[in-house]
Design an enzyme around this catalytic site. Structure first.
Site, PDB file in Angstrom:
ATOM      1  N   HIS A  65      45.510 -37.200  55.717  1.00 47.40           N
ATOM      2  CA  HIS A  65      44.282 -36.486  55.387  1.00 47.40           C
ATOM      3  C   HIS A  65      43.296 -37.140  56.740  1.00 47.40           C
ATOM      4  O   HIS A  65      42.222 -37.531  56.441  1.00 47.40           O
ATOM      5  CB  HIS A  65      43.616 -36.777  54.046  1.00 47.40           C
TER       6      HIS A  65
ATOM      7  N   ASP B 171      40.060 -36.453  49.142  1.00 49.58           N
ATOM      8  CA  ASP B 171      40.981 -37.145  50.487  1.00 49.58           C
ATOM      9  C   ASP B 171      40.557 -36.400  51.606  1.00 49.58           C
ATOM     10  O   ASP B 171      40.665 -36.907  52.593  1.00 49.58           O
ATOM     11  CB  ASP B 171      42.261 -36.663  50.006  1.00 49.58           C
TER      12      ASP B 171
END
Length: 370
Positions: free
Chosen positions: A93, A267
């Protein structure tokens, strides 16, 4: 090849990146597998099972020093000194985490991210099962925090005889949103789903009939629905990119007191303006009388289920990387799209656009148009 599996260190992260069965298949193929002692404990996978499969127990440093390192969650700052010029396969991420991107670049790591491994049809085979788990958990956790002892409105998701269920609004009808919608309907809630894609809305109507109201997502529609909501699930995803902000602070300030918002997109930075990463130990933020749940590793709450689902999704890719190393990144288009960092540069265009100050080389394979 030597493959290492460190224990996860993120708060209440119970998943592990390899099961004993997966370790056994790698060992049978001629690879050496080093598992940090205790790494599988959170998923009730004991050290003895790994040893029986042919893996070797080792220290954290042993696991990180392998040719191929398998993790679940992104390295956290305490792990940055362990990064090196090996091959790392995990969730990253990076679009929402410039410090980690810089650490990977500085270490010379070749980093492949589960969340950008993408097939030609645009599907995300490793992210999808975790998104589905997070979607289902979003409704369960949201329903929990709607209870009065936890600061919520005192509303039961399924209602009671003669009393309507909670109004649950799901923003985004992708994998996570669809799983959230399934859970909301199963709980007997009054469910609404919003999405930009008419085909996804039609799929929701076909699946749930009149148990769900499907609405085209516009700022006006989001506002109208949220002002009547008890629970909001934010499930907006753009692969590799920061999540768009769809719920501003000013709207949360006008919602019903004690309402709950769950941000599954945390995220990738979160899709609510007020979202900030939280932990399983301290999961909610209080915002203008509402509760915002932003736990950044939701599937860690169900480690046994989530580990099995994750390893099922990653297994083939792990075996290919173990057999062919970095060369596999130029043979398998899906894995090539997962390449985020290599040779001191970002290699994912979406991540590079989010982090324009960092060096970038064109990816080996471009992500499919969406």
């Amino acid at each position: 090849m030597r493959i290492g599996v460190p224990a996860e260190v993120k708060n209440r992260e119970t998943r592990v990146a390899l099961t004993p069965g997966g370790a056994g298949r790698l060992v049978a193929a001629g690879h050496e597998v080093v598992i940090q002692a205790g790494a599988g404990g959170g998923s009730f996978l004991g050290d003895d099972a790994y040893v029986a499969a042919g893996a070797r127990l080792g220290s954290r440093e042993d696991a990180w020093a392998a040719d191929l390192v398998l993790k679940v969650k992104e390295p956290v700052p305490e792990e940055y000194p362990l990064l090196s010029d090996n091959l790392l396969f995990t969730f990253l991420h990076l679009a929402a985490n410039e410090p980690l991107a810089r650490a990977l670049l500085a270490a010379g790591t070749t980093a492949v991210s589960y969340d950008t491994v993408q097939r030609d049809d645009g599907s995300l085979p490793i992210l999808a099962p975790m998104s589905a788990i997070a979607g289902a958990l979003g409704v369960l956790e949201g329903g929990h925090h709607l209870l009065s002892p936890y600061g919520g409105r005192g509303v039961l998701l399924g209602g009671a005889p003669g009393v309507a269920g909670a109004r649950v609004v799901v923003i985004g009808a992708g994998v996570a949103g669809s799983a959230a919608l399934d859970q909301a309907v199963a709980q007997g809630a009054d469910a609404v789903v919003l999405d930009l894609d008419p085909s996804r809305l039609e799929a929701a109507r076909s699946r749930h009939g009149d148990r769900v109201r499907a609405v085209a997502s516009t700022p006006e529609a989001v506002e109208e629905e949220l002002l009547e909501a008890d629970l909001v699930i934010g499930a907006v995803l753009v692969p590799g990119r920061p999540a768009p902000t769809v719920v501003p602070h000013s709207l949360v300030a006008r919602m019903r007191p004690g309402s709950v918002l769950v941000d599954i997109a945390i995220d990738q930075g979160g899709c609510f303006e007020d979202s900030r990463p939280t932990t399983h130990d301290d999961p909610v933020l209080e915002v203008e009388g509402s509760l915002v749940y932003c736990v950044a590793n939701m599937p860690g709450a169900v480690g046994a289920t989530a580990t099995a689902a994750l390893v099922h999704a990653t297994g083939g890719y792990v075996e290919a990387l173990a057999a062919h190393g970095r060369d596999e990144l130029y043979e398998d288009a899906s894995l090539a799209r997962g390449l985020n960092v290599d040779a001191g540069s970002l290699r994912c265009r979406a991540v590079a656009e989010a982090l324009p100050r960092l060096p970038f080389l064109a990816p080996p394979v471009e992500a499919p148009a969406r």
